[in-house]
Design an enzyme around this catalytic site. Structure first.
Site, PDB file in Angstrom:
ATOM      1  N   PRO A  37      -8.312 -20.965  22.387  1.00 17.22           N
ATOM      2  CA  PRO A  37      -8.147 -20.787  20.936  1.00 17.22           C
ATOM      3  C   PRO A  37      -6.750 -20.263  20.624  1.00 17.22           C
ATOM      4  O   PRO A  37      -6.198 -19.440  21.366  1.00 17.22           O
ATOM      5  CB  PRO A  37      -9.221 -19.750  20.592  1.00 17.22           C
ATOM      6  CG  PRO A  37      -9.430 -18.985  21.855  1.00 17.22           C
ATOM      7  CD  PRO A  37      -9.143 -19.918  23.001  1.00 17.22           C
ATOM      8  N   THR A  38      -6.156 -20.740  19.550  1.00 16.52           N
ATOM      9  CA  THR A  38      -4.811 -20.322  19.172  1.00 16.52           C
ATOM     10  C   THR A  38      -4.722 -20.230  17.658  1.00 16.52           C
ATOM     11  O   THR A  38      -5.512 -20.857  16.936  1.00 16.52           O
ATOM     12  CB  THR A  38      -3.754 -21.290  19.722  1.00 16.52           C
ATOM     13  OG1 THR A  38      -2.443 -20.792  19.429  1.00 16.52           O
ATOM     14  CG2 THR A  38      -3.913 -22.664  19.123  1.00 16.52           C
ATOM     15  N   GLU A  52     -18.848 -11.248  25.401  1.00 14.47           N
ATOM     16  CA  GLU A  52     -18.914 -11.806  26.756  1.00 14.47           C
ATOM     17  C   GLU A  52     -20.305 -11.671  27.357  1.00 14.47           C
ATOM     18  O   GLU A  52     -20.879 -12.640  27.869  1.00 14.47           O
ATOM     19  CB  GLU A  52     -17.889 -11.126  27.664  1.00 14.47           C
ATOM     20  CG  GLU A  52     -16.449 -11.339  27.254  1.00 14.47           C
ATOM     21  CD  GLU A  52     -15.955 -10.296  26.272  1.00 14.47           C
ATOM     22  OE1 GLU A  52     -14.728 -10.202  26.050  1.00 14.47           O
ATOM     23  OE2 GLU A  52     -16.805  -9.570  25.722  1.00 14.47           O
TER      24      GLU A  52
END
Length: 398
Positions: free
Chosen positions: A153-154, A344
């Site tokens: 992701p960016t 997570e």
């Protein structure tokens, strides 16, 4: 006393062949005894061949056949003979089938033993080489590499181009097959597309359309977009969440291909506000996970103490629940309703039941091969598209 009178045959008196006529046309008295169809067909064939191959001026000038016809007949006769010879079988088809015409790629045979026997006979040295090659099945040594599915992701920030270029150059050195899935928010920028094209890595540029202003939730939604894409297209490989601001070694990506279902390893957490690195990840006995590294009290309530870049899993878990005997067929996604730092463990709980389903990689989880950096540049300005439209307004003398 009876006298014997020798009579000469008519052929003896006919000396026309001495003037250049064809000797094949001379008939003796004994040849007149032959009669019937055999004689006529043989005679015609002989005259035809004599007319074709004869160089006599009788047939070139006075005969019925002209020179160009004779040449045509010669070529036609040779063509027919060659055609008939080509149709004549000189061997059986079974002999051809027994020959080896295999086009399969055979793996090289290792540990081939060679024995050399030198025999001296009548001052002649005869050398024979016997190679004892082990019998192996074709293609038994060929193991195709697993595909790596790297999810990144960016978003638009000052160091985005630096992070993407660094990660792209690292992935470029990883042996294929590898697929880089880069997810942006709202729209795909031209700057990101240009960076992805120049890396030379096979990629897919996705867009997350879900509105979110929080950075934490934004990363969760971007990863879920990639998971939905993998599930929809049933991509087969090892899925790894590689954020663009982390540092990775090539050995890490090679170790990912050893994962069967779910693999994990320790990650070094480096922050600007802390003077030391924090190790987070599994404690292993060989490849068996027996414990966890953690130093933060706020995260000790987690079931699995793993960083987002500290695990990878088989993509078939997402779209083939029967293969892995999952109790439910609900889509596996990251949750944005949990507290920060718990994305997570809640995601891993959907993939595996406990530590017995995990695989510790990187030499028994004893090596740190990637580092999580917390570098922020919120107040740093950068040119749009990373292009300088004009020179500096003020130049200071040196």
């Amino acid at each position: 006393m009876a006298s014997i009178r020798r009579t000469q045959s008519p052929a003896y008196h006919d000396r026309s062949y001495l003037n250049g006529s064809n000797p094949f046309l001379i008939q003796s008295q004994s040849s007149k005894v032959l009669s019937g169809s055999n004689y006529s067909s043989t005679s015609r064939l002989r005259r035809f061949l004599a007319g074709i191959f004869s160089q006599s001026p009788r047939y070139s000038k006075k005969g019925n056949q002209q020179p160009w016809k004779r040449s045509f007949y010669r070529i036609f006769f040779c063509f027919v003979i060659g055609f008939l010879l080509g149709l004549t079988p000189f061997g059986s088809f079974d002999d051809i089938k027994r020959q080896d015409f295999s086009f399969e790629i055979k793996s090289p045979l290792v540990h081939a033993q060679q024995s050399v026997n030198v025999v001296i006979r009548e001052n002649v040295v005869m050398e024979t080489v016997n190679q004892n090659k082990p019998e192996v099945e074709d293609g038994s040594d060929f193991i195709p590499r697993k595909q790596l599915i790297i999810v990144t992701p960016t978003y638009n920030r000052a160091l985005q181009a630096y992070f993407l270029n660094r990660l792209g150059q690292t992935l470029r050195l990883v042996p294929p097959p590898i697929l880089w899935i880069v997810v942006e928010m709202n729209s795909a920028s031209m700057e990101t597309s240009e960076i992805l094209r120049k890396t030379g890595v096979m990629y897919r540029h996705l867009v997350c359309t879900k509105n979110s202003t929080n950075v934490k939730d934004r990363g969760v939604h971007q990863r879920n977009t990639a998971l939905q894409h993998i599930e929809h297209h049933k991509l087969d490989g090892i899925v790894y969440f590689a954020d663009d601001d982390n540092i990775y070694s090539l050995e890490l990506f090679e170790s990912l291909r050893e994962i069967s279902r779910f693999g994990t390893w320790p990650v070094a957490m480096l922050a600007q506000s802390k003077a030391k690195a924090i190790l987070e990840g599994p404690v292993c006995n060989g490849s068996q996970v027996i414990g966890w590294h953690t130093n933060e009290k706020s995260k000790r309530l987690r079931r699995f103490h793993v960083d987002m870049s500290g695990f990878a899993f088989n993509s078939t878990i997402l779209w083939d629940p029967k293969r892995w005997r999952r109790p439910t067929s609900e889509p596996i996604r990251q949750l944005d309703t949990v507290k920060e730092g718990f994305q997570e463990t809640t995601f891993i709980e959907q993939l595996v039941e406990d530590e017995s389903r995990m695989e510790g990689i990187l030499q028994g989880c004893s090596r740190v091969m990637n580092w999580h950096l917390h570098l922020e540049a919120r107040n740093l300005g950068y040119p749009r598209g990373w292009l300088l439209q004009k020179n500096l307004d003020i130049v200071l003398p040196v």
